[in-house]
Write a protein that holds these residues in place. Structure first.
Motif, mmCIF file in Angstrom:
data_model
loop_
_atom_site.group_PDB
_atom_site.id
_atom_site.type_symbol
_atom_site.label_atom_id
_atom_site.label_comp_id
_atom_site.label_asym_id
_atom_site.label_seq_id
_atom_site.Cartn_x
_atom_site.Cartn_y
_atom_site.Cartn_z
ATOM 1 N N LEU A 198 3.199 21.422 3.859
ATOM 2 C CA LEU A 198 2.621 20.832 5.695
ATOM 3 C C LEU A 198 1.909 19.649 5.271
ATOM 4 C CD1 LEU A 198 1.619 24.373 7.142
ATOM 5 C CD2 LEU A 198 3.707 22.668 7.778
ATOM 6 N N ILE A 199 1.105 19.706 4.317
ATOM 7 C CA ILE A 199 0.214 18.405 4.099
ATOM 8 C C ILE A 199 1.165 17.520 3.511
ATOM 9 C CG2 ILE A 199 -1.374 17.496 2.337
ATOM 10 C CD1 ILE A 199 -2.898 20.380 2.285
ATOM 11 N N SER A 200 2.100 17.638 2.703
ATOM 12 C CA SER A 200 2.911 16.472 2.393
ATOM 13 C C SER A 200 3.709 15.961 3.514
ATOM 14 C CB SER A 200 3.961 16.924 1.371
ATOM 15 O OG SER A 200 3.219 17.202 0.011
ATOM 16 N N ALA A 201 4.204 16.906 4.512
ATOM 17 C CA ALA A 201 4.992 16.314 5.563
ATOM 18 C C ALA A 201 3.956 15.459 6.489
ATOM 19 C CB ALA A 201 5.370 17.404 6.290
ATOM 20 N N ALA A 202 2.645 16.048 6.611
ATOM 21 C CA ALA A 202 1.843 15.390 7.474
ATOM 22 C C ALA A 202 1.621 13.920 6.790
ATOM 23 C CB ALA A 202 0.577 16.116 7.837
ATOM 24 N N THR A 203 1.525 13.896 5.686
ATOM 25 C CA THR A 203 0.936 12.588 5.077
ATOM 26 C C THR A 203 2.204 11.515 5.175
ATOM 27 O OG1 THR A 203 -0.309 13.746 3.621
ATOM 28 C CG2 THR A 203 0.152 11.420 2.912
ATOM 29 N N ALA A 204 3.338 12.214 5.015
ATOM 30 C CA ALA A 204 4.489 10.988 5.260
ATOM 31 C C ALA A 204 4.656 10.945 6.685
ATOM 32 C CB ALA A 204 5.833 12.080 4.987
ATOM 33 N N LEU A 205 4.442 11.504 7.692
ATOM 34 C CA LEU A 205 4.257 11.256 8.900
ATOM 35 C C LEU A 205 3.373 9.998 9.229
ATOM 36 C CD1 LEU A 205 4.925 14.566 10.967
ATOM 37 C CD2 LEU A 205 6.506 12.516 10.605
ATOM 38 N N LEU A 206 2.213 10.139 8.674
ATOM 39 C CA LEU A 206 1.066 9.303 8.668
ATOM 40 C C LEU A 206 1.562 7.881 8.307
ATOM 41 C CD1 LEU A 206 -1.813 8.579 9.125
ATOM 42 C CD2 LEU A 206 -2.447 9.314 7.104
ATOM 43 N N CYS A 207 1.929 8.147 7.003
ATOM 44 C CA CYS A 207 2.580 6.817 6.348
ATOM 45 C C CYS A 207 3.557 5.981 7.214
ATOM 46 C CB CYS A 207 3.215 7.222 4.961
ATOM 47 S SG CYS A 207 2.022 7.551 3.760
ATOM 48 N N LEU B 151 0.717 -1.170 0.037
ATOM 49 C CA LEU B 151 0.099 -0.045 0.132
ATOM 50 C C LEU B 151 0.832 1.153 0.066
ATOM 51 C CD1 LEU B 151 -2.611 1.675 0.426
ATOM 52 C CD2 LEU B 151 -2.528 1.275 2.915
ATOM 53 N N LEU B 152 2.090 1.212 0.865
ATOM 54 C CA LEU B 152 2.815 2.352 0.842
ATOM 55 C C LEU B 152 3.703 2.670 -0.586
ATOM 56 C CD1 LEU B 152 4.218 1.856 4.488
ATOM 57 C CD2 LEU B 152 2.368 3.644 3.730
ATOM 58 N N LEU B 153 4.093 1.617 -1.037
ATOM 59 C CA LEU B 153 4.810 1.491 -2.457
ATOM 60 C C LEU B 153 3.701 2.211 -3.193
ATOM 61 C CD1 LEU B 153 6.574 -1.709 -2.459
ATOM 62 C CD2 LEU B 153 7.767 0.499 -1.891
ATOM 63 N N PHE B 154 2.361 1.590 -3.160
ATOM 64 C CA PHE B 154 1.520 2.088 -4.239
ATOM 65 C C PHE B 154 1.430 3.808 -4.252
ATOM 66 C CE2 PHE B 154 -2.624 3.005 -6.147
ATOM 67 C CZ PHE B 154 -2.606 1.893 -7.204
ATOM 68 N N ALA B 155 0.956 3.995 -2.887
ATOM 69 C CA ALA B 155 0.929 5.569 -2.572
ATOM 70 C C ALA B 155 2.494 6.354 -3.070
ATOM 71 C CB ALA B 155 0.822 5.870 -1.113
ATOM 72 N N THR B 156 3.448 5.757 -2.938
ATOM 73 C CA THR B 156 4.852 6.514 -3.182
ATOM 74 C C THR B 156 4.830 6.526 -4.749
ATOM 75 O OG1 THR B 156 5.985 5.629 -0.944
ATOM 76 C CG2 THR B 156 7.280 6.333 -3.229
ATOM 77 N N VAL B 157 4.340 5.541 -5.677
ATOM 78 C CA VAL B 157 4.474 5.555 -6.802
ATOM 79 C C VAL B 157 3.508 6.529 -7.594
ATOM 80 C CG1 VAL B 157 3.965 4.294 -9.205
ATOM 81 C CG2 VAL B 157 5.194 3.247 -7.161
ATOM 82 N N VAL B 158 2.150 6.838 -6.801
ATOM 83 C CA VAL B 158 1.429 7.914 -7.420
ATOM 84 C C VAL B 158 1.972 9.298 -7.295
ATOM 85 C CG1 VAL B 158 -0.801 8.694 -6.867
ATOM 86 C CG2 VAL B 158 -0.574 6.440 -6.847
ATOM 87 N N CYS B 159 2.585 9.203 -6.004
ATOM 88 C CA CYS B 159 3.278 10.575 -5.506
ATOM 89 C C CYS B 159 4.353 10.899 -6.549
ATOM 90 C CB CYS B 159 4.087 10.623 -4.254
ATOM 91 S SG CYS B 159 4.938 11.907 -3.668
ATOM 92 N N LEU B 160 5.238 9.838 -6.968
ATOM 93 C CA LEU B 160 6.247 10.058 -7.967
ATOM 94 C C LEU B 160 5.661 10.560 -9.252
ATOM 95 C CD1 LEU B 160 8.523 7.102 -7.276
ATOM 96 C CD2 LEU B 160 8.933 9.437 -6.918
ATOM 97 N N GLN B 161 4.734 10.030 -9.734
ATOM 98 C CA GLN B 161 3.748 10.532 -11.012
ATOM 99 C C GLN B 161 3.322 11.907 -10.837
ATOM 100 O OE1 GLN B 161 0.766 6.995 -10.990
ATOM 101 N NE2 GLN B 161 1.453 6.656 -13.172
ATOM 102 N N LEU B 162 2.714 12.237 -9.964
ATOM 103 C CA LEU B 162 2.545 13.665 -9.657
ATOM 104 C C LEU B 162 3.279 14.665 -9.691
ATOM 105 C CD1 LEU B 162 -0.474 12.974 -7.311
ATOM 106 C CD2 LEU B 162 -1.020 13.735 -9.463
#
Length: 738
Positions: A729-738, A173-184
């Motif tokens: 701030l949102i990116s940092a908060a999401t990274a902490l959540l992950c 799941l985390l890898l999937f989210a990371t790939v989506v982030c890379l695409q964006l």
């Protein structure tokens, strides 16, 4: 040999095939230059490469269009990790080369991994990987590295779904989210959106067919949301820019359906050069769309193998990817279908253009079907009925193709050399079609199927190589790295100044003999001289600032309106020099030549102070007044609302510091007034007078102004966008959540 060694060998072969197709670029013997690379992608990435090597991340570029939020535009992929690493290691042109090569390899490896997750043989995965990575759809789009990067990650997402079903681990799941982030972060939202729709549809299908349960489906929905959160630092600035750009209110229907795939162009699935080819200078229907956007070619042998999968397999992957390919092809037809208008009504989709970008689904689906078909060939005996039908199709198409090739002179595509090129490449298409169909028929034979494991990959590579190898030529890197004569002339004429000279390039394909849209496989002359024209974004790498909007779809719509007033508006924009072909039109000559540099006799300084203003809230009246004879540009500024304080008589100003994100202006011998800075007005810019924050007014339709009280000593403009801060701030908060 173990399965791991076969996999490693296949991955290496995909890489070798990509390198072979792009040998001069991969080995740094030359630099990519075709269309978008030279015009847009190189200047964008060179700007960020310089900054990254200095440990900076600039959000604003003062050298584009009187100032532009290039980070928010996104196509340069300033935060995309591969771009950063390559920028630190290589010159910008070399980084672009490797960027394309690496991502095409990744695209092939992703498809290979997906086929292997289906249980297909390594040879089948190799065929699928080669089909996707070297397809005409991908190869002709190498001029858009951000698009290629996004498309390369799509197969990886499909693979992660299969891996998640097999392993049921949160890491996937985390890898999937990371790939989506890379695409964006890579910088092509449309390709990202289309890829995600296909992947989520597949995940939903697999959830149902695999009885995976609601937890898997919830994870499938959560992963892209996490990816969006991780990429918020890029998404929020881009969303802010979109609202103020040419796409702020969406596209008109005409722009939305522009470059739909005409139904007659389906013949290019078999004969890709049937309507000509931009690289050869024979493409004759540019009014319907660019060649790169209408190219759907994935090879003929892959279509044969895909047909085998459709005929002989009844499993879930075959059904889904067949539907994906069909839907992608139908949607690519755009306005030529009755259903495409429904997409225009869907929220968000009206911001996207070029229906043929749905061919991504067709290329993906066909590549997977190709691999599944080859896998079937390796597992079962031949079928006489199937062979007979294929041979009939082969003979019929070959006969029609040969007849057409012999009668090609009846088609008016040009004269002389152009017609010779066209007939040569079309006959090559026919020969390739005959050989591919003949080989396909042979591979379906009962005795030949044992050879499919090594013949099919070689044949697919040869077929796609023969089509795409001359499309992305390279040019001597010194075309980028050496300062052109026009830029040197401006630097010598202007002398030392910390404020980059603002220029207006009036050269286009209509006003010059240059052709930057076709024929580059044979003639590089126009491209060798492109930097000399200093068009669009070309001035930035040489320390100059361009005034005109370029190709970016997200340029500010107000600048498009203002640009219609050039060259009359040149003085208002602080433009000092013009670059023209064939004559200066009354301007003062600086550098003689067919591409000449000319100086404007009268122009306003970058910053100045006036004591008079006029308020015009209506757009048309404001622009008309700026163009009219009553407007005194040296003593007056046009505002959109009344200042809240009294205005003085004006005075002298001097720029003390001029940087992309900060401008300091000293005030001398003044009684107060309105300070005008002919840089773009945009959210995120703050102004301070002697350290006290003051509001910025929009001046002369697109620029900045502040009301200066008597006795003030300094004005500072600083770019501090809330969109970037909130996104971070949102990116940092999401990274902490992950």
């Amino acid at each position: 040999m173990s399965a791991a060694k076969y996999d490693l060998g296949a991955v290496g072969l995909i890489g070798a095939a990509v390198v072979a197709c792009f040998w001069p670029a991969a080995t740094m013997q030359g630099a990519f230059f075709v269309q978008d690379v030279m015009v847009q992608n190189y200047p964008f990435r060179e700007f960020f490469a310089r900054a990254i090597n200095q440990g900076q991340l600039p959000l604003w570029n003062a050298a584009i269009n009187c100032g532009f939020p290039l980070f928010a535009e996104g196509q340069a992929g300033a935060l995309y990790p591969p771009n950063i690493v390559l920028a630190l290691l290589l010159p910008a042109w070399a980084a672009l080369n490797l960027n394309v090569v690496i991502h095409l390899w990744l695209a092939g490896v992703g498809i290979y991994g997906l086929l292997r997750s289906f249980g297909a043989s390594w040879a089948a995965g190799l065929c699928a990987g080669l089909c996707y990575a070297l397809s005409g759809y991908m190869v002709v789009r190498a001029m858009s590295p951000n698009f290629i990067a996004v498309c390369a990650w799509v197969p990886v997402l499909f693979y992660l779904i299969e891996r998640s079903l097999a392993r049921r681990r949160w890491l996937d799941l985390l890898l999937f989210a990371t790939v989506v982030c890379l695409q964006l972060l890579a910088g092509h939202p449309q390709a990202t959106a289309y890829g995600l729709v296909a992947v989520i549809a597949y995940g939903s299908f697999r959830t149902w067919s695999h009885s995976a349960g609601w937890k898997f489906f919830a994870a499938l929905v959560a992963a892209p949301i996490l990816g969006v959160g991780l990429a918020a630092v890029q998404i929020l600035p881009t969303a802010e820019l979109v609202q103020l750009s040419n796409r702020g209110s969406g596209l008109s229907w005409e722009h939305f359906v522009a470059m739909s795939l005409p139904p007659e162009r389906l013949i290019t699935l078999l004969l890709p050069n049937f309507f000509g080819n931009s690289a050869h200078g024979t493409y004759w229907s540019r009014e319907l769309g660019f060649f790169i956007q209408l190219c759907a070619y994935v090879g003929v042998l892959p279509l044969v193998c895909a047909w085998v999968a459709l005929r002989e397999r009844r499993d879930a992957p075959t059904g889904f990817f067949a539907a994906l390919a069909l839907v992608g092809l139908v949607l690519a037809l755009g306005k030529y279908t009755a259903i495409f208008s429904l997409l225009y009504e869907m929220p968000g989709l009206s911001f996207f253009r070029i229906p043929t970008r749905f061919l991504l689904w067709f290329a993906l689906g066909t590549s997977v079907l190709c691999g599944l078909g080859v896998d079937r060939l390796l597992q079962t005996d031949g079928n006489k009925r199937t062979n007979g039908l294929l041979l009939v199709v082969f003979m019929g198409l070959a006969a029609l193709g040969l007849i057409y090739a012999n009668g090609v002179q009846l088609i008016s595509v040009g004269v002389g050399e152009q017609l010779t090129r066209y007939t040569h490449h079309l006959r090559s298409d026919v020969l390739r079609l005959v050989l591919a169909l003949g080989l396909g028929a042979w591979l379906l034979g009962r005795r030949a199927r044992g050879f499919a494991g090594w013949v099919a990959p070689l044949a697919i590579f040869a077929e796609l190589y023969s089509f795409g190898t001359d499309f992305n030529r390279t040019i001597d890197p010194t075309v980028y790295t050496q300062t052109p004569a026009t830029a040197r002339a401006i630097a010598a004429d202007r002398g030392d100044s910390q404020v980059p000279a603002r220029i207006l390039s009036l050269i286009s394909e209509r006003t010059s003999p240059f052709d930057w849209h076709g024929g580059w496989a044979y003639d590089l002359a126009s491209y060798r001289r492109y930097p000399e024209t200093l068009r669009m974004y070309a001035g930035g790498p040489y320390g100059l600032a361009n005034a005109l909007p370029g190709w970016s779809p997200l340029h500010l719509y107000r600048h498009g309106e203002f640009a219609r007033g050039y060259p009359a508006f040149a003085a208002l924009a602080g433009i000092e020099y013009a670059v023209r072909y064939g004559g200066g039109g009354g301007l003062e000559l600086v550098c003689e030549g067919d591409i000449g540099v000319y100086r404007f006799a009268e122009t306003l300084p970058r910053a100045y102070m006036v004591g008079k203003y006029r308020v015009e809230a209506a757009r048309r009246r404001r622009l008309a007044y700026l163009m009219g004879g009553e407007f005194s540009k040296h003593r007056e500024v046009v505002l959109e609302k009344n200042p809240t304080t009294e205005i003085g008589a004006g005075g002298r100003v001097r720029i003390l510091r001029y940087e992309d994100e900060k401008v300091e202006i000293g005030l001398e011998n003044h009684a107060g007034g309105i300070l005008v800075l002919s840089d773009t007005y945009y959210p995120g810019w703050k102004s301070y007078i002697d350290g006290i924050a003051v509001p910025i007014l929009r001046a002369n339709h697109v620029f900045r102004a502040v009301v200066v009280p008597a006795g003030a000593e300094q004005v500072v403009f600083s770019y501090q966008p809330d969109s970037f801060r909130n996104g971070m701030l949102i990116s940092a908060a999401t990274a902490l959540l992950c």
